[in-house]
Enzyme design. Structure first.
Site, PDB file in Angstrom:
ATOM      1  N   HIS A   1       0.886  -1.176   0.000  1.00  0.00           N
ATOM      2  CA  HIS A   1       0.000   0.000   0.000  1.00  0.00           C
ATOM      3  C   HIS A   1       0.917   1.217   0.000  1.00  0.00           C
ATOM      4  O   HIS A   1       1.595   1.513   0.971  1.00  0.00           O
ATOM      5  CB  HIS A   1      -0.875  -0.054   1.257  1.00  0.00           C
ATOM      6  CG  HIS A   1      -2.059   0.855   1.211  1.00  0.00           C
ATOM      7  ND1 HIS A   1      -3.063   0.719   0.278  1.00  0.00           N
ATOM      8  CD2 HIS A   1      -2.416   1.921   1.988  1.00  0.00           C
ATOM      9  CE1 HIS A   1      -3.987   1.648   0.486  1.00  0.00           C
ATOM     10  NE2 HIS A   1      -3.607   2.387   1.510  1.00  0.00           N
TER      11      HIS A   1
ATOM     12  N   LYS B   1     -10.228   6.342  -3.880  1.00  0.00           N
ATOM     13  CA  LYS B   1      -9.283   7.394  -3.489  1.00  0.00           C
ATOM     14  C   LYS B   1      -7.900   6.950  -3.937  1.00  0.00           C
ATOM     15  O   LYS B   1      -7.523   5.792  -3.702  1.00  0.00           O
ATOM     16  CB  LYS B   1      -9.375   7.566  -1.975  1.00  0.00           C
ATOM     17  CG  LYS B   1      -8.221   8.253  -1.292  1.00  0.00           C
ATOM     18  CD  LYS B   1      -8.678   8.778   0.065  1.00  0.00           C
ATOM     19  CE  LYS B   1      -7.620   8.635   1.134  1.00  0.00           C
ATOM     20  NZ  LYS B   1      -8.016   9.260   2.417  1.00  0.00           N
TER      21      LYS B   1
ATOM     22  N   LYS C   1      -3.811   7.523  -3.784  1.00  0.00           N
ATOM     23  CA  LYS C   1      -2.752   8.106  -2.969  1.00  0.00           C
ATOM     24  C   LYS C   1      -1.680   8.632  -3.910  1.00  0.00           C
ATOM     25  O   LYS C   1      -1.069   7.846  -4.647  1.00  0.00           O
ATOM     26  CB  LYS C   1      -2.170   7.035  -2.051  1.00  0.00           C
ATOM     27  CG  LYS C   1      -3.124   6.646  -0.953  1.00  0.00           C
ATOM     28  CD  LYS C   1      -3.216   7.766   0.048  1.00  0.00           C
ATOM     29  CE  LYS C   1      -3.908   7.368   1.311  1.00  0.00           C
ATOM     30  NZ  LYS C   1      -3.961   8.462   2.280  1.00  0.00           N
TER      31      LYS C   1
ATOM     32  N   ASP D   1      -5.601  11.765  -2.477  1.00  0.00           N
ATOM     33  CA  ASP D   1      -5.055  12.192  -1.189  1.00  0.00           C
ATOM     34  C   ASP D   1      -3.565  12.421  -1.389  1.00  0.00           C
ATOM     35  O   ASP D   1      -2.828  11.481  -1.704  1.00  0.00           O
ATOM     36  CB  ASP D   1      -5.300  11.114  -0.123  1.00  0.00           C
ATOM     37  CG  ASP D   1      -4.942  11.595   1.276  1.00  0.00           C
ATOM     38  OD1 ASP D   1      -4.418  12.724   1.405  1.00  0.00           O
ATOM     39  OD2 ASP D   1      -5.192  10.847   2.244  1.00  0.00           O
TER      40      ASP D   1
ATOM     41  N   GLU E   1      -7.626  15.799  -1.253  1.00  0.00           N
ATOM     42  CA  GLU E   1      -7.392  15.683   0.192  1.00  0.00           C
ATOM     43  C   GLU E   1      -5.983  16.146   0.552  1.00  0.00           C
ATOM     44  O   GLU E   1      -5.000  15.708  -0.037  1.00  0.00           O
ATOM     45  CB  GLU E   1      -7.619  14.215   0.591  1.00  0.00           C
ATOM     46  CG  GLU E   1      -7.482  13.944   2.072  1.00  0.00           C
ATOM     47  CD  GLU E   1      -7.965  12.534   2.439  1.00  0.00           C
ATOM     48  OE1 GLU E   1      -8.741  11.926   1.672  1.00  0.00           O
ATOM     49  OE2 GLU E   1      -7.547  12.042   3.499  1.00  0.00           O
TER      50      GLU E   1
ATOM     51  N   ASP F   1      -7.446  16.970   6.080  1.00  0.00           N
ATOM     52  CA  ASP F   1      -7.268  15.734   6.872  1.00  0.00           C
ATOM     53  C   ASP F   1      -6.232  15.998   7.977  1.00  0.00           C
ATOM     54  O   ASP F   1      -6.603  16.402   9.078  1.00  0.00           O
ATOM     55  CB  ASP F   1      -6.875  14.568   5.966  1.00  0.00           C
ATOM     56  CG  ASP F   1      -6.780  13.258   6.745  1.00  0.00           C
ATOM     57  OD1 ASP F   1      -7.179  13.240   7.928  1.00  0.00           O
ATOM     58  OD2 ASP F   1      -6.300  12.239   6.200  1.00  0.00           O
TER      59      ASP F   1
ATOM     60  N   LYS G   1     -11.343  11.516  12.218  1.00  0.00           N
ATOM     61  CA  LYS G   1     -10.652  10.261  12.558  1.00  0.00           C
ATOM     62  C   LYS G   1     -10.571  10.163  14.064  1.00  0.00           C
ATOM     63  O   LYS G   1     -10.161  11.131  14.718  1.00  0.00           O
ATOM     64  CB  LYS G   1      -9.216  10.242  12.003  1.00  0.00           C
ATOM     65  CG  LYS G   1      -9.124   9.979  10.523  1.00  0.00           C
ATOM     66  CD  LYS G   1      -7.697   9.977  10.019  1.00  0.00           C
ATOM     67  CE  LYS G   1      -7.713   9.808   8.498  1.00  0.00           C
ATOM     68  NZ  LYS G   1      -6.454  10.176   7.871  1.00  0.00           N
TER      69      LYS G   1
ATOM     70  N   GLU H   1     -14.223   5.999   4.595  1.00  0.00           N
ATOM     71  CA  GLU H   1     -13.170   5.130   4.035  1.00  0.00           C
ATOM     72  C   GLU H   1     -12.838   4.037   5.046  1.00  0.00           C
ATOM     73  O   GLU H   1     -11.678   3.710   5.254  1.00  0.00           O
ATOM     74  CB  GLU H   1     -11.927   5.954   3.689  1.00  0.00           C
ATOM     75  CG  GLU H   1     -11.360   6.730   4.866  1.00  0.00           C
ATOM     76  CD  GLU H   1     -10.100   7.524   4.564  1.00  0.00           C
ATOM     77  OE1 GLU H   1      -9.780   7.727   3.378  1.00  0.00           O
ATOM     78  OE2 GLU H   1      -9.443   7.957   5.513  1.00  0.00           O
TER      79      GLU H   1
HETATM   80  C1  MUC Z   1      -5.161   9.201   5.147  1.00  0.00           C
HETATM   81  O1  MUC Z   1      -4.360  10.098   5.187  1.00  0.00           O
HETATM   82  O2  MUC Z   1      -6.271   9.463   4.720  1.00  0.00           O
HETATM   83  C2  MUC Z   1      -6.640   6.539   4.604  1.00  0.00           C
HETATM   84  C3  MUC Z   1      -6.673   5.656   3.579  1.00  0.00           C
HETATM   85  C4  MUC Z   1      -5.370   5.287   3.319  1.00  0.00           C
HETATM   86  O3  MUC Z   1      -4.975   4.526   2.452  1.00  0.00           O
HETATM   87  O4  MUC Z   1      -4.540   5.945   4.158  1.00  0.00           O
HETATM   88  C5  MUC Z   1      -5.310   6.648   5.090  1.00  0.00           C
HETATM   89  C6  MUC Z   1      -4.777   7.858   5.697  1.00  0.00           C
HETATM   90 MG    MG Z   2      -5.752  11.538   4.263  1.00  0.00          MG
END
Ligand code: MUC
Ligand code: MG
Length: 372
Positions: free
Chosen positions: A21, A166, A168, A197, A223, A248, A272, A326
């Site tokens: 991941h 989402k 990354k 994000d 994000e 976030d 969170k 999420e």
């Molecule tokens: C984040 O920063 O959102 C949420 C999903 C993921 O893959 O990492 C997190 C942390």
């Molecule tokens: Mg995030």
């Protein structure tokens, strides 16, 4: 005689992920959960979980520091105290220990789980009652490979598992990231929504360039594009673009929320438990946001089933969140340490039933994955 807290045990549990991941700050092949077992004088055990991402890569607490600070400082503040006044116990922890929000969140979860079991109520009922039994859940595409991400998204759409994705980004040059995101959006078309994000990886001028291109590609939410503490920069980006910004790392608790709102922020907030020190802190932020008309999103630090269930109980007490949740953490892990996994169905997850969190540990699995 009133029930008191008798014993608190913290366990480090390492579970492999189903695939690497890849985030802007780390690549995870394993998730470490800190599981709290809190025993009370009436024989009831409360469960909690504190989890972060990539050791110290994501934030100032690591799994090892969470365990050490609970064992050394926080548990002694709770042992011998009456079990059921969670507000008083939160105040006590906050008075004698600064920060350590993930550790505090794990303890508050264990207190609420025990109190729910004691009263025969779910945690959501203890918090005032359930408004949503089924919560939508997105999936994070973060294999690091565009075609693998597309295959993963198509499979999840077909399974009716997830229809929001989402991505990354932030680890690669901005042009490369934009090409990757645009290719995935094009492959999925109108069947799915795509968000990104950036996890604070850009400076503001890179963000302007990246967000313009992502907006043009049809991305629906951006994000945390810039550093958590750059609140005025985030307000400028929110005002400059039509595509909304999601705060976030920049919005840890109700105070941060108020600061952003007073600064003119018009985007959305990710809640969170780990950021706000538990369910009550996260809901305080939610209420500030609701009063200001800010949209909400139920966030994760990739907790396993216990931490995910705790979040679900908190989010279930809110009206439907504008940006969904999420809460997919358990689906990223190869195995689980609970008897009955969460029920993911119809692009979302069902709130677990039963007293407390509605979750029980599988002792054999726990022993197997426990860090020795
Ligand atoms: C984040 O920063 O959102 C949420 C999903 C993921 O893959 O990492 C997190 C942390
Ligand atoms: Mg995030």
């Amino acid at each position: 005689m009133s029930t008191v807290i008798q014993h608190i045990e913290t366990l480090l549990v390492d579970l492999p992920t189903i695939r690497p991941h890849k985030l802007s700050m780390t690549t995870m092949a394993c998730q470490t959960m800190v599981i709290v077992r809190m025993r009370h004088s009436d024989g009831i055990e409360g469960l909690g979980e504190g989890t972060t991402i990539g050791g110290l890569a994501y934030g100032p607490e690591s799994p090892e520091s969470i365990k050490c600070n609970i064992d050394t400082y926080l548990a002694p503040l709770l042992i011998g105290q009456p079990s059921s006044n969670v507000h008083q116990l939160r105040s006590r922890l906050n008075r004698y220990a600064r920060g350590n929000m993930i550790a505090k969140s794990a303890l508050e979860t264990a207190l609420l789980d025990a109190q729910g079991k004691r009263l025969g109520l779910s945690v959501a009922e203890l918090l005032g009652g359930v408004r949503q039994e089924h919560l939508s859940v997105l999936w994070t595409l973060a294999s690091g490979d565009t075609s693998k991400d597309i295959d993963e998204a198509l499979l999840r759409l077909e399974q009716r598992r997830h229809c929001d994705f989402k991505l990354k980004i932030g680890a690669n040059p901005v042009d490369q990231d934009v090409r990757h995101v645009a290719a995935i959006k094009e492959a999925l078309g109108d069947r799915a929504s795509v968000r990104v994000d950036v996890n604070q990886a850009w400076d503001e001028s890179t963000a302007v360039q990246g967000i313009q291109a992502l907006q043009d590609a049809g991305i629906e939410l951006i994000e945390q594009p810039i550093h958590a503490r750059e609140h005025t920069g985030l307000v400028r980006l929110a005002n400059r673009f039509n595509v909304p910004m999601l705060a976030d790392e920049g919005v840890q608790d109700a105070r941060d929320g108020l600061d952003l709102i007073c600064g003119g922020f018009s985007g959305a907030f990710a809640l969170k438990l780990a950021k706000s020190g538990g369910l009550h802190g996260a809901l305080e932020l939610a209420h500030v946001a609701q009063a200001a008309g800010i949209g909400l999103y139920g966030g994760t630090l990739l907790e396993g089933t216990i931490g995910t269930a705790a979040s679900l109980h908190a989010w279930a007490t809110l009206p439907k969140m504008a940006w969904g949740t999420e809460m997919f953490g358990p689906l990223l892990l190869k195995d689980d340490i609970v008897v009955e996994p969460l029920n993911y169905t119809e692009f979302g997850v069902k709130l677990p039933q039963g007293a407390g969190l509605g979750i029980s540990l599988d002792e054999d699995k726990l022993a197997y994955y426990l860090r020795k």
